[in-house]
Scaffold this motif. Structure first.
Motif, mmCIF file in Angstrom:
data_model
loop_
_atom_site.group_PDB
_atom_site.id
_atom_site.type_symbol
_atom_site.label_atom_id
_atom_site.label_comp_id
_atom_site.label_asym_id
_atom_site.label_seq_id
_atom_site.Cartn_x
_atom_site.Cartn_y
_atom_site.Cartn_z
ATOM 1 N N PRO A 357 -14.354 1.242 2.408
ATOM 2 C CA PRO A 357 -13.050 1.688 1.917
ATOM 3 C C PRO A 357 -12.603 0.913 0.680
ATOM 4 C CG PRO A 357 -12.782 0.296 3.849
ATOM 5 C CD PRO A 357 -14.254 0.535 3.697
ATOM 6 N N HIS A 358 -11.783 1.575 -0.112
ATOM 7 C CA HIS A 358 -11.151 0.947 -1.265
ATOM 8 C C HIS A 358 -9.773 0.470 -0.808
ATOM 9 C CE1 HIS A 358 -9.418 1.411 -5.622
ATOM 10 N NE2 HIS A 358 -9.381 0.170 -5.176
ATOM 11 N N ILE A 359 -9.598 -0.848 -0.744
ATOM 12 C CA ILE A 359 -8.366 -1.439 -0.215
ATOM 13 C C ILE A 359 -7.561 -2.032 -1.359
ATOM 14 C CG2 ILE A 359 -7.426 -3.231 1.300
ATOM 15 C CD1 ILE A 359 -10.002 -2.871 2.983
ATOM 16 N N LYS A 360 -6.251 -1.779 -1.333
ATOM 17 C CA LYS A 360 -5.396 -2.285 -2.398
ATOM 18 C C LYS A 360 -4.125 -2.873 -1.812
ATOM 19 C CE LYS A 360 -3.149 -0.936 -6.744
ATOM 20 N NZ LYS A 360 -2.884 0.177 -7.696
ATOM 21 N N PHE A 361 -3.836 -4.131 -2.166
ATOM 22 C CA PHE A 361 -2.551 -4.762 -1.876
ATOM 23 C C PHE A 361 -1.675 -4.584 -3.107
ATOM 24 C CE2 PHE A 361 -4.640 -6.391 1.688
ATOM 25 C CZ PHE A 361 -3.798 -7.166 2.477
ATOM 26 N N ASP A 362 -0.540 -3.918 -2.926
ATOM 27 C CA ASP A 362 0.327 -3.595 -4.057
ATOM 28 C C ASP A 362 1.668 -4.318 -3.909
ATOM 29 O OD1 ASP A 362 1.577 -2.498 -6.237
ATOM 30 O OD2 ASP A 362 1.639 -0.443 -5.460
ATOM 31 N N ASN A 363 1.764 -5.516 -4.520
ATOM 32 C CA ASN A 363 3.011 -6.284 -4.533
ATOM 33 C C ASN A 363 3.538 -6.527 -3.112
ATOM 34 O OD1 ASN A 363 4.829 -7.661 -6.245
ATOM 35 N ND2 ASN A 363 6.358 -6.052 -5.992
ATOM 36 N N ARG A 416 3.126 -2.371 -0.418
ATOM 37 C CA ARG A 416 2.344 -1.588 0.532
ATOM 38 C C ARG A 416 0.867 -1.923 0.407
ATOM 39 N NH1 ARG A 416 1.268 4.569 -1.306
ATOM 40 N NH2 ARG A 416 0.439 4.193 -3.389
ATOM 41 N N ILE A 417 0.140 -1.566 1.464
ATOM 42 C CA ILE A 417 -1.316 -1.730 1.500
ATOM 43 C C ILE A 417 -1.908 -0.340 1.635
ATOM 44 C CG2 ILE A 417 -3.261 -2.789 2.711
ATOM 45 C CD1 ILE A 417 -1.221 -4.793 3.896
ATOM 46 N N THR A 418 -2.862 -0.012 0.784
ATOM 47 C CA THR A 418 -3.455 1.321 0.829
ATOM 48 C C THR A 418 -4.953 1.241 1.123
ATOM 49 O OG1 THR A 418 -3.859 1.352 -1.563
ATOM 50 C CG2 THR A 418 -1.765 2.267 -0.778
ATOM 51 N N VAL A 419 -5.434 2.280 1.812
ATOM 52 C CA VAL A 419 -6.859 2.446 2.085
ATOM 53 C C VAL A 419 -7.271 3.787 1.505
ATOM 54 C CG1 VAL A 419 -8.625 2.643 3.873
ATOM 55 C CG2 VAL A 419 -6.661 1.113 4.217
ATOM 56 N N ASN A 420 -8.102 3.720 0.486
ATOM 57 C CA ASN A 420 -8.484 4.941 -0.250
ATOM 58 C C ASN A 420 -7.248 5.733 -0.684
ATOM 59 O OD1 ASN A 420 -11.058 4.120 0.274
ATOM 60 N ND2 ASN A 420 -11.752 6.054 1.122
ATOM 61 N N GLY A 421 -6.235 5.002 -1.130
ATOM 62 C CA GLY A 421 -5.019 5.629 -1.636
ATOM 63 C C GLY A 421 -4.005 6.003 -0.582
ATOM 64 N N LEU A 422 -4.336 5.832 0.690
ATOM 65 C CA LEU A 422 -3.441 6.213 1.782
ATOM 66 C C LEU A 422 -2.751 4.965 2.332
ATOM 67 C CD1 LEU A 422 -2.638 8.722 3.475
ATOM 68 C CD2 LEU A 422 -4.445 8.074 5.086
ATOM 69 N N ASP A 423 -1.411 5.024 2.437
ATOM 70 C CA ASP A 423 -0.649 3.894 2.959
ATOM 71 C C ASP A 423 -1.125 3.575 4.376
ATOM 72 O OD1 ASP A 423 1.441 2.211 4.122
ATOM 73 O OD2 ASP A 423 2.665 2.785 2.394
ATOM 74 N N LEU A 424 -1.378 2.297 4.627
ATOM 75 C CA LEU A 424 -1.897 1.867 5.922
ATOM 76 C C LEU A 424 -0.956 2.255 7.060
ATOM 77 C CD1 LEU A 424 -4.275 0.358 7.187
ATOM 78 C CD2 LEU A 424 -3.023 -1.777 6.887
ATOM 79 N N ARG A 425 0.342 2.358 6.776
ATOM 80 C CA ARG A 425 1.320 2.719 7.811
ATOM 81 C C ARG A 425 1.240 4.188 8.210
ATOM 82 N NH1 ARG A 425 5.857 -0.745 4.649
ATOM 83 N NH2 ARG A 425 4.700 0.235 2.960
ATOM 84 N N GLU A 426 0.500 4.981 7.426
ATOM 85 C CA GLU A 426 0.332 6.396 7.754
ATOM 86 C C GLU A 426 -0.928 6.664 8.570
ATOM 87 O OE1 GLU A 426 2.039 9.075 4.347
ATOM 88 O OE2 GLU A 426 0.747 7.534 3.421
#
Length: 604
Positions: A357-363, A416-426
Motif C-alpha cells: 500500500p501507498h501510505i501517507k501521513f498528512d499533517n 489524516r492518514i491515507t492508504v492508497n488515497g483512502l482515509d484510514l478512518r473509512e
C-alpha cells in the motif's frame, strides 16, 4: 444512597430484569417459559391448600355433630393432593433452574468475552474504563444470573401476593392493611444497606484492581512474575499491601452488615407485631361467631403466608436492587461502544495490484487524553510501495505513537492518514489489520505446538506447512525446532507438557509468526532486542530482502540495521527533525549523524 437514586435503581431493575429475561427467552425459550409457569403455580397452590384445610376442619366439625365421615373425603383428598403437588413441582423447578443456569452461564460468558474482544486497544489503556470494568465484573457475571433467577421467582411471588391479598381482603380488609404496613420497614432496611454494600465495591474499584495486579505475583500461571518476585524478595511487601486492602475492605463491609443486622431485627419484630394484631382481630371475629373455625384456620394460614410472601417479596426486591447495581454496571459495559468508531459503510482498500500500500501521513497531530503536550505534531511523510522505513529517536520521541496511529489504535486529532488515497478512518479496522503483521516490544507467547504458534495469526486459511518452514528459517528458529523431540509438533510451554523457550527463542517465535502472515506491511518494534547478533543480522537481511510488494517499518536503536532502510525518519518530542536515506542524513551532520557516530564508537 439518595431516594432519587434508589427510585432510579428500582426502574433500572425492571428494565434490566426484562432484558435478561429477554436474553434467556431468546436462548432457551421453552425452559424459560416452563420455569415462569412452575413458579406461578407454586405461589398459588398453598392458598388453595389452606382453603381445603379450612373446608376439611369445618367438615370434621359437622361430622362430629352428625357422626358421619361422608363430608370430609373430598376436602381431605384435595388437601393431600395440594400438599404433595408442591414437592413434585419444586423438584422440576430445581431441575429447570439448574438447566437454565448452565445454559445461560455459557451464553452470558461468551457474550461478555465477545464484547471485551470488541473494545479498542486504547480502552484497555484507560484507567477510568478499567475501573468501570473492575466494578462491573467484581463478582464476575453471576449478578446477571442472580437477576434472571430472582426475576422469575419474583413473578411467582407477585402473583402469590396478589392472590393472597384478594383472599385476605375478602376475610377483612383491615387485616390486610396492617400486614402490609408492618412489612415495609424490612424492605427499607434491605434497600438502604444493600445499596451501601454495592457502594463499597464501587468505591474500592481502583484498590480492587490493585489487589488483582498484586495477586498475579503469586499465580501459578504467571511463573515469570512469580520467579522475578521471589528473586527480588518482594513477597512480604506485596502480601502486606494485599492484607491492608483486604482489611480495609472487610472492615467497611462488616460495619455495614452490623447495622443491617440491628435494624433488620427491629423491622422483623415490627412485622411480627403486625401479624399478632391481625390474628387477634380474626380471633375476636371467631369468638363473636362471625366466622367459622375452618375460616379461622384458613385466615391464619393465609395471613402467615401473605406475611411471609410480603417479607420475601420486599427482601427479594432489596436483594435484587443490590444485585441490580452490578447488573446496571455490567450492561453499561456491554452497551459501551469501542472508542475507535468503525465506518457505517466501510470502504475496501483499493486494489493493490500485487503491490504494497501507498501510505501517507498528512499533517497528523495527536495528544493522549488528559495530556497537554502533543505526542505527535504536524507529522507528514509518505511510505511508498515496497519501501523499508526506519524510525529512530530517543525514548518518548513518538516512534511507538506513530506506529499506533498507523495501526489505528488512536485517531489523529488533526490531519489524516491515507492508504492508497483512502482515509484510514473509512476502512474497517479488521480489514486493515489483515494486510499487516505487527511485532511490538511486548509480545505474547502462545502455548500451542510450534506450528500453531507460528501460524496462529492466519486463521482465515488452512495452515501452510511450507510457509511455516520458511518463516522458521527466516526467523533463525530452525536450531531450536531441530532440538525438540517432536520438532514442529512439539508443544510450547511447560504448563501443557511442552518445552520452555528462552526469551530470545520466544522472540524468534514471534518474528516467525510475523513473517508467516506474509503481510503487505510488516511493522517491527525492536524485533531483535533479546536475540544474538548473528541471528539478528540474518533476520534484518531477510527484512531488507523483502520483495517489492511488501513494505516494512522498523523501529530499532541499532543503527547498523536502520542504515539499510530505504528511508529513515528521526523523531524528537513528537516532531520529525530529519528524514532521508542513511547517506543523506550523514551528510547533514545532524541528530542522526551524531547518534550514529557515537554508537559506532561505542562498538568499536
Amino acid at each position: 444512597m439518595s431516594q432519587s437514586k434508589t427510585l432510579r435503581n428500582f426502574f433500572d431493575l425492571i428494565k434490566n430484569g426484562a432484558r435478561i429475561l429477554g436474553i434467556a427467552y431468546g436462548h432457551v425459550p421453552w425452559i424459560s417459559s416452563i420455569q415462569i409457569l412452575l413458579t406461578i403455580i407454586l405461589s398459588v397452590v398453598p392458598f388453595l391448600a389452606f382453603k381445603e384445610l379450612g373446608r376439611l376442619i369445618d367438615a370434621m366439625v359437622s361430622g362430629v355433630e352428625s357422626g358421619s365421615l361422608a363430608l370430609i373425603w373430598l376436602p381431605f383428598i384435595a388437601y393431600i393432593i395440594l400438599n404433595i403437588l408442591p414437592a413434585i413441582l419444586s423438584a422440576w423447578q430445581r431441575y429447570g433452574f439448574r438447566n437454565l443456569f448452565l445454559k445461560m452461564q455459557d451464553r452470558v460468558d461468551m457474550m461478555i468475552l465477545r464484547k471485551r474482544a470488541s473494545f479498542s486497544i486504547s480502552q484497555y489503556e484507560d484507567p477510568k474504563f478499567l475501573d468501570s470494568m473492575q466494578k462491573a465484573f467484581n463478582q464476575s457475571y453471576f449478578p446477571l444470573l442472580n437477576i434472571l433467577e430472582g426475576s422469575i421467582n419474583m413473578i411467582g411471588t407477585v402473583v402469590g401476593v396478589i392472590f393472597g391479598f384478594a383472599v385476605a381482603f375478602i376475610i377483612d380488609w383491615k387485616v390486610l392493611v396492617i400486614v402490609i404496613l408492618t412489612s415495609i420497614p424490612t424492605f427499607l432496611v434491605e434497600v438502604r444497606y444493600g445499596n451501601k454494600v454495592w457502594t463499597i465495591f464501587g468505591k474500592n474499584s481502583p484498590e480492587q484492581r490493585r489487589m488483582q495486579d498484586l495477586r498475579r505475583f503469586f499465580a501459578p500461571g504467571n511463573r515469570y512474575a512469580v520467579i522475578d518476585g521471589k528473586l527480588q524478595q518482594i513477597a512480604e511487601n506485596f502480601l502486606g499491601r494485599i492484607q491492608k486492602i483486604l482489611n480495609d475492605f472487610t472492615s467497611e463491609q462488616l460495619s455495614t452488615e452490623s447495622k443491617r443486622l440491628v435494624y433488620g431485627i427491629l423491622a422483623a419484630l415490627l412485622a411480627g407485631l403486625g401479624i399478632f394484631a391481625a390474628m387477634f382481630m380474626i380471633i375476636k371475629s371467631a369468638v363473636a361467631g362471625i366466622i367459622a373455625i375452618g375460616t379461622v384456620v384458613y385466615a391464619f394460614q393465609t395471613l402467615s403466608r401473605i406475611s411471609g410472601q410480603i417479607s420475601q417479596l420486599l427482601a427479594s426486591i432489596a436483594t435484587l436492587l443490590e444485585r441490580n447495581l452490578y447488573v446496571t454496571d455490567i450492561f453499561g459495559i456491554l452497551d459501551t461502544e469501542p472508542t475507535i468508531k468503525q465506518p457505517l459503510v466501510p470502504k475496501s482498500i483499493p486494489d493493490l495490484g500485487g503491490k504494497a500500500p501507498h501510505i501517507k501521513f498528512d499533517n497528523v497531530s495527536f495528544k493522549y487524553p488528559g495530556q497537554d503536550s502533543f505526542a505527535l505534531k504536524n507529522i507528514s511523510f509518505e511510505l511508498l510501495p515496497g519501501e523499508k522505513l526506519g524510525l529512530v529517536g530517543n525514548n518518548g520521541s513518538g516512534k511507538s505513537t506513530l506506529v499506533r496511529m498507523l495501526l489505528r489504535v488512536h485517531d489523529p486529532i488533526e490531519g489524516r492518514i491515507t492508504v492508497n488515497g483512502l482515509d484510514l478512518r473509512e476502512i474497517a479496522t479488521e480489514d486493515w489489520w489483515s494486510y499487516l503483521s505487527v511485532l511490538l516490544q511486548d509480545f505474547t507467547t502462545y502455548y500451542f505446538s510450534v506450528t500453531e504458534s507460528v501460524a496462529i495469526g492466519r486463521k482465515d486459511k488452512p495452515i501452510d506447512a511450507e510457509v511455516v518452514d520458511k518463516s522458521i528459517d527466516q526467523s533463525t528458529l530452525g536450531d531450536f525446532v531441530a532440538g525438540l523431540e517432536k520438532k514442529k509438533e512439539n508443544m510450547i510451554g511447560i504448563e501443557f507438557g511442552g518445552v520452555e523457550p528462552s526469551k530470545g527463542q520466544r522472540q524468534k517465535l514471534a518474528i516467525a509468526r510475523a513473517f508467516y502472515r506474509e503481510p503487505a506491511l510488516l511493522i517491527l518494534d525492536e524485533p531483535t532486542a533479546s536475540i544474538d547478533s548473528q541471528s539478528a543480522t540474518k533476520i534484518f537481511a531477510t527484512i531488507e530482502a523483502l520483495p517489492s510488494n511488501r513494505s516494512a517499518i522498523l523501529i530499532s536503536h541499532n543503527f547498523a540495521t536502520i542504515k539499510r532502510a530505504s528511508k529513515i525518519i528521526v523523531l524528537e518530542k513528537g516532531v520529525i527533525m530529519e528524514s532521508g536515506t542513511h547517506d543523506e542524513l550523514m551528510k547533514k551532520e545532524g541528530m542522526y549523524s551524531k547518534a550514529y557516530l557515537e554508537q559506532k564508537m561505542d562498538f568499536a
